[in-house]
Motif scaffolding. Structure first.
Motif, short mmCIF file in Angstrom:
data_model
loop_
_atom_site.label_atom_id
_atom_site.label_comp_id
_atom_site.label_asym_id
_atom_site.label_seq_id
_atom_site.Cartn_x
_atom_site.Cartn_y
_atom_site.Cartn_z
N ASN A 32 4.94 28.87 -30.65
CA ASN A 32 3.73 29.69 -30.63
C ASN A 32 3.38 30.19 -29.24
O ASN A 32 2.22 30.36 -28.91
CB ASN A 32 2.55 28.87 -31.17
CG ASN A 32 2.70 28.61 -32.64
OD1 ASN A 32 2.80 29.54 -33.44
ND2 ASN A 32 2.79 27.34 -33.01
N GLY A 33 4.39 30.40 -28.41
CA GLY A 33 4.13 30.91 -27.06
C GLY A 33 3.56 32.32 -27.12
O GLY A 33 3.86 33.07 -28.06
N HIS A 34 2.75 32.67 -26.12
CA HIS A 34 2.13 34.01 -26.10
C HIS A 34 2.95 35.02 -25.31
O HIS A 34 2.57 36.18 -25.22
CB HIS A 34 0.76 33.95 -25.42
CG HIS A 34 -0.27 33.19 -26.18
ND1 HIS A 34 -0.20 32.96 -27.53
CD2 HIS A 34 -1.44 32.63 -25.77
CE1 HIS A 34 -1.28 32.28 -27.91
NE2 HIS A 34 -2.04 32.06 -26.86
N LEU A 228 -1.10 22.25 -23.87
CA LEU A 228 -0.45 21.16 -24.59
C LEU A 228 0.88 21.56 -25.23
O LEU A 228 1.78 20.73 -25.34
CB LEU A 228 -1.44 20.64 -25.65
CG LEU A 228 -1.08 19.34 -26.32
CD1 LEU A 228 -1.22 18.17 -25.35
CD2 LEU A 228 -1.96 19.11 -27.55
N ASN A 229 1.02 22.83 -25.64
CA ASN A 229 2.29 23.18 -26.28
C ASN A 229 3.39 23.51 -25.27
O ASN A 229 4.46 23.98 -25.64
CB ASN A 229 2.13 24.28 -27.34
CG ASN A 229 1.72 25.62 -26.77
OD1 ASN A 229 1.72 25.82 -25.56
ND2 ASN A 229 1.35 26.54 -27.65
N ASN A 230 3.12 23.19 -24.00
CA ASN A 230 4.18 23.29 -23.00
C ASN A 230 4.68 21.90 -22.60
O ASN A 230 5.16 21.69 -21.47
CB ASN A 230 3.69 24.08 -21.78
CG ASN A 230 3.63 25.58 -22.10
OD1 ASN A 230 4.39 26.06 -22.95
ND2 ASN A 230 2.75 26.29 -21.44
N ILE A 231 4.55 20.97 -23.51
CA ILE A 231 5.06 19.62 -23.27
C ILE A 231 5.64 19.11 -24.59
O ILE A 231 5.12 19.43 -25.66
CB ILE A 231 3.90 18.72 -22.74
CG1 ILE A 231 4.41 17.43 -22.15
CG2 ILE A 231 2.87 18.41 -23.77
CD1 ILE A 231 3.37 16.77 -21.24
N ILE A 244 7.92 21.70 -20.35
CA ILE A 244 8.70 22.93 -20.54
C ILE A 244 7.93 24.14 -20.00
O ILE A 244 6.89 23.98 -19.37
CB ILE A 244 9.09 23.11 -22.04
CG1 ILE A 244 7.83 23.22 -22.90
CG2 ILE A 244 9.98 21.97 -22.50
CD1 ILE A 244 8.11 23.65 -24.34
N ASP A 245 8.43 25.33 -20.29
CA ASP A 245 7.80 26.58 -19.86
C ASP A 245 7.58 26.58 -18.34
O ASP A 245 6.43 26.61 -17.86
CB ASP A 245 6.47 26.78 -20.61
CG ASP A 245 6.08 28.25 -20.67
OD1 ASP A 245 6.65 29.03 -19.89
OD2 ASP A 245 5.21 28.61 -21.50
N LEU A 246 8.69 26.56 -17.63
CA LEU A 246 8.63 26.43 -16.17
C LEU A 246 8.56 27.78 -15.45
O LEU A 246 8.80 27.87 -14.25
CB LEU A 246 9.85 25.62 -15.69
CG LEU A 246 9.99 24.24 -16.35
CD1 LEU A 246 11.27 23.55 -15.87
CD2 LEU A 246 8.78 23.35 -16.07
MG MG Z 1 4.63 28.14 -23.60
#
Ligand code: MG
Ligand code: ADP
Ligand code: GN1
Length: 375
Positions: A32-34, A228-231, A244-246
């Motif tokens: 669900n990344g933007h 939170l959804n970047n872990i 994640i999402d570095l």
């Molecule tokens: Mg992300």
């Protein structure tokens, strides 16, 4: 949406450019990344062995220099791998692993100018879109604090600034004010109250950047997108294991990481919740995160930095609100949207949270004070 389907049709062909184990047999849009277009790709060898990968089309209009961005990602993940291995961890699970292309590059540029990259899929993990318990949120805080600590000796000068002024709130404010003045889509009338709310808080925007300029807050290497959804959490132990999402790892203030996590995770509702009665900043979640973050940073934050953490929470929430609102006013060109008015709904939740933080300011300060000298 149409474009995503078009891209979806080409995934096998793109995946074949990377050194995967076997060829792609299944794929689907994922997460669900933007910002980026993310796909889960399943590859299978002739012997029937399967392996999963994350394939992403990088957002080239937002990240102007994908090559430099990937240089950051490769350098940071290699640096993290060493630290993780030294402490007896598993580098294949505890950080992102970039999969190279056939010719050894860390990205693939297709004939249409799209930049693609691939990561090993971290198996047996879950990605949370909402805090399910204070314990998860606390764990994520320890991990984000620990991430910053692991990078504390990273040569910050070698990092490219992938988005200039990413968390420069005064600069975000100028962009927002311009979007209001231009009102390109004629939408400002639909957001009068929100615009007034944001404009009334201009003075706040400078607080942290002024302190940085004055040498009162230290510049660190930060993640800058700590929602939170970047872990990823281990599916069995439920521990937060992989950040994640570095894409935005850059020099920044600890407040950016602390604040962005609070903005997303300490809210009682989703980022795009339409019913604002459901949106509050939950003080017990704020406390869980504060405790975990300070523990993860392991005593590395200065006293002044710690005292200013509530301001980090407020400013990151406000800043995200003005970014959503500016995007709404400019015709939704930055954040992916899934319905009309989506960015306006998102801005509204952020401003509701800002208001709630203002009302709970003394409690937030007391919580930070309580944990200040504990680690
Ligand atoms: Mg992300
Ligand atoms: P965006 O920049 O668009 O937010 P992300 O890099 O955060 O893109 O990826 C989107 C989602 O894909 C994440 O929230 C997560 O659910 C999933 N994801 C990304 N990388 C991995 C990975 N290596 N392993 C498992 N899931 C991943
Ligand atoms: C974007 O990439 P993603 O979805 O994790 C954005 C963040 C915002 C967030 C709001 C590069 O994060 O800055 O806080 O949306 N990332 C970028 O949900 O702009």
């Amino acid at each position: 949406m149409g474009e995503t389907n078009l891209i979806n049709d080409r995934i096998d062909e793109v995946a074949a450019r990377f050194r995967t184990q076997g060829a792609a047999v299944e794929h689907a849009p994922y997460g669900n990344g933007h910002i980026n277009d993310t796909f889960l790709v399943v590859c299978e060898t002739q012997e029937g062995k399967r392996r999963r990968y994350i394939l992403q089309r990088m957002n080239h209009s937002i990240f102007k220099m994908p090559q430099r961005l990937m240089e950051n990602v490769v350098n940071v993940t290699e640096y993290l791998r060493e630290i993780i291995a030294k402490r007896g961890g598993n580098p294949d699970r505890e950080t992102l692993n970039v999969v190279r292309t056939g010719d050894g590059s860390n990205y693939y540029l297709d004939g249409e100018g799209n930049y693609w990259r691939m990561f090993l899929f971290v198996e047996q993990t879950v990605c949370l879109e909402k805090v399910e318990s204070a314990k998860d949120f606390y764990d994520s805080a320890v991990a984000f604090g620990g991430f910053q600590k692991m990078l504390s000796d990273y040569p910050a000068k070698t990092l490219h600034e992938t988005i200039p002024n990413f968390h420069n709130t005064p600069s975000r404010f100028s962009d927002f004010r311009r979007a209001v003045q231009e009102d390109r889509m004629g939408r400002a009338a639909q957001a009068k109250e929100e615009i007034a709310f944001a404009l009334a808080r201009e003075a706040d925007t400078r607080v942290l950047t002024d302190m940085l300029k004055a040498g009162e807050l230290p510049l660190r290497v930060t993640h800058n997108d700590t929602k939170l959804n970047n872990i990823l959490f281990d599916a069995d132990t439920k521990k937060a294991i992989c950040i994640i999402d570095l894409d935005t790892v850059m020099p920044g203030l600890s407040h950016y990481d602390f604040g962005d996590s609070i903005r997303f995770g300490a809210s009682t509702g989703a980022e795009d919740e339409k019913d604002l009665d459901k949106i509050e900043m939950d003080l017990s979640l704020f406390e869980a995160f504060t405790k975990g973050y300070l523990e993860g940073c392991g005593g590395s934050l200065t006293e002044k930095e710690i005292e200013m953490l509530p301001m980090g929470a407020k400013l990151m929430t406000y800043e995200c609100g003005i970014r959503f609102l500016a995007d709404f006013l400019e015709g939704d060109t930055y954040f992916k949207i899934h319905r009309d008015g989506h960015n306006l709904d998102r801005a509204r939740t952020q401003f509701k949270l800002v208001k709630d933080m203002e009302d709970k300011w003394a409690d937030m300060a007391a919580i930070v004070e309580k944990y200040k000298n504990m680690y």
